[in-house]
Motif scaffolding. Structure first.
Motif, short mmCIF file in Angstrom:
data_model
loop_
_atom_site.label_atom_id
_atom_site.label_comp_id
_atom_site.label_asym_id
_atom_site.label_seq_id
_atom_site.Cartn_x
_atom_site.Cartn_y
_atom_site.Cartn_z
N GLY A 36 -1.30 -7.78 7.97
CA GLY A 36 -1.51 -9.08 7.34
C GLY A 36 -0.57 -9.26 6.16
O GLY A 36 0.09 -8.32 5.71
N ASP A 37 -0.51 -10.47 5.64
CA ASP A 37 0.37 -10.79 4.53
C ASP A 37 -0.22 -10.32 3.22
O ASP A 37 -1.44 -10.26 3.05
CB ASP A 37 0.61 -12.30 4.46
N ILE A 38 0.66 -9.98 2.27
CA ILE A 38 0.26 -9.56 0.93
C ILE A 38 0.84 -10.53 -0.07
O ILE A 38 2.03 -10.86 0.00
CB ILE A 38 0.77 -8.13 0.63
N GLU A 39 0.02 -11.00 -1.01
CA GLU A 39 0.48 -11.88 -2.09
C GLU A 39 0.07 -11.26 -3.41
O GLU A 39 -1.08 -10.88 -3.60
CB GLU A 39 -0.11 -13.27 -1.95
N SER A 40 1.04 -11.16 -4.33
CA SER A 40 0.78 -10.59 -5.64
C SER A 40 1.83 -11.10 -6.61
O SER A 40 2.96 -11.35 -6.21
CB SER A 40 0.84 -9.07 -5.58
N ASN A 41 1.48 -11.23 -7.88
CA ASN A 41 2.49 -11.59 -8.88
C ASN A 41 2.86 -10.38 -9.72
O ASN A 41 3.59 -10.50 -10.69
CB ASN A 41 2.01 -12.75 -9.75
N GLY A 42 2.40 -9.21 -9.36
CA GLY A 42 2.70 -7.98 -10.09
C GLY A 42 3.69 -7.11 -9.34
O GLY A 42 4.55 -7.60 -8.62
N VAL A 43 3.56 -5.81 -9.50
CA VAL A 43 4.42 -4.83 -8.86
C VAL A 43 3.69 -4.29 -7.62
O VAL A 43 2.52 -3.96 -7.69
CB VAL A 43 4.75 -3.67 -9.83
N ILE A 44 4.41 -4.21 -6.51
CA ILE A 44 3.85 -3.66 -5.28
C ILE A 44 4.70 -2.46 -4.88
O ILE A 44 5.92 -2.57 -4.74
CB ILE A 44 3.85 -4.68 -4.14
N LYS A 45 4.05 -1.31 -4.72
CA LYS A 45 4.73 -0.10 -4.26
C LYS A 45 4.22 0.22 -2.87
O LYS A 45 3.02 0.37 -2.66
CB LYS A 45 4.47 1.07 -5.21
N VAL A 46 5.14 0.34 -1.92
CA VAL A 46 4.77 0.60 -0.53
C VAL A 46 5.35 1.93 -0.10
O VAL A 46 6.57 2.11 -0.06
CB VAL A 46 5.29 -0.53 0.41
N GLU A 47 4.47 2.88 0.19
CA GLU A 47 4.85 4.18 0.74
C GLU A 47 4.37 4.29 2.19
O GLU A 47 4.79 5.16 2.91
CB GLU A 47 4.24 5.32 -0.08
N GLY A 48 3.50 3.37 2.60
CA GLY A 48 2.95 3.35 3.95
C GLY A 48 3.60 2.26 4.77
O GLY A 48 4.79 1.99 4.65
N MET A 49 2.79 1.59 5.60
CA MET A 49 3.28 0.58 6.54
C MET A 49 2.62 -0.77 6.28
O MET A 49 1.40 -0.84 6.13
CB MET A 49 2.95 1.04 7.97
N VAL A 50 3.43 -1.83 6.21
CA VAL A 50 2.92 -3.19 6.09
C VAL A 50 3.43 -3.99 7.28
O VAL A 50 4.64 -4.07 7.50
CB VAL A 50 3.37 -3.87 4.77
N GLU A 51 2.50 -4.55 8.06
CA GLU A 51 2.85 -5.42 9.18
C GLU A 51 2.47 -6.83 8.77
O GLU A 51 1.38 -7.31 9.06
CB GLU A 51 2.12 -4.99 10.45
#
Length: 147
Positions: A36-51
């Motif tokens: 799903g989609d991610i919405e944020s106005n901060g910092v996002i750190k991705v070490e996994g998987m985002v679809e």
């Protein structure tokens, strides 16, 4: 222990977001999968998987073990992993040596380290405005470069 006793004038300054508070940091850990989609106005750190797409982040940090299958809309994007989708960063994109991007990149400035792979077009230099989205989630307009 001296760091806890330093007067506030000697402590490093913390960046504040537009609302005057410290920006939040969200972490998608190694082995974690988000659909799903991610919405944020901060910092996002991705070490996994985002679809899904990542939108609105002040900074997106994609670790070398991370992957995003969707578009990225951020102010700054530091990419060390795999991206299958377009990257739109209003300020800066950094492609690290362990990164591959399968999609187009639109940004004001960019750094590409040796080993970094881009399979798509790159457009940079002019001020960039990310697409606006309606409440239904559909774009109100396409990619726009002011100029």
């Amino acid at each position: 222990m001296a760091i806890f006793n330093k007067p506030s004038t000697e402590r490093p300054a913390t960046r504040l977001d537009a609302a005057g508070s410290e920006p939040t940091m969200s972490v998608i850990g190694n082995g974690m999968r988000v659909i799903g989609d991610i919405e944020s106005n901060g910092v996002i750190k991705v070490e996994g998987m985002v679809e899904g797409s990542v939108r609105g982040a002040r900074q997106l940090l994609l670790g070398k073990s991370g992957a995003i299958h969707g578009d990225i809309h951020a102010v700054d994007a530091v990419l060390g992993g795999s991206v299958v989708g377009n990257v739109i960063a209003t300020e800066r994109v950094e492609i690290q040596g362990t990164s591959s991007v399968e999609g187009d990149i639109l940004t004001k400035s960019m750094v590409v380290y040796e080993g970094g792979v881009i399979n798509g077009s790159v457009r940079m230099g002019e001020p960039v405005v990310a697409a606006r989205h309606t409440p239904s989630g559909q774009p109100a307009m396409g990619l726009v470069a002011e100029g």
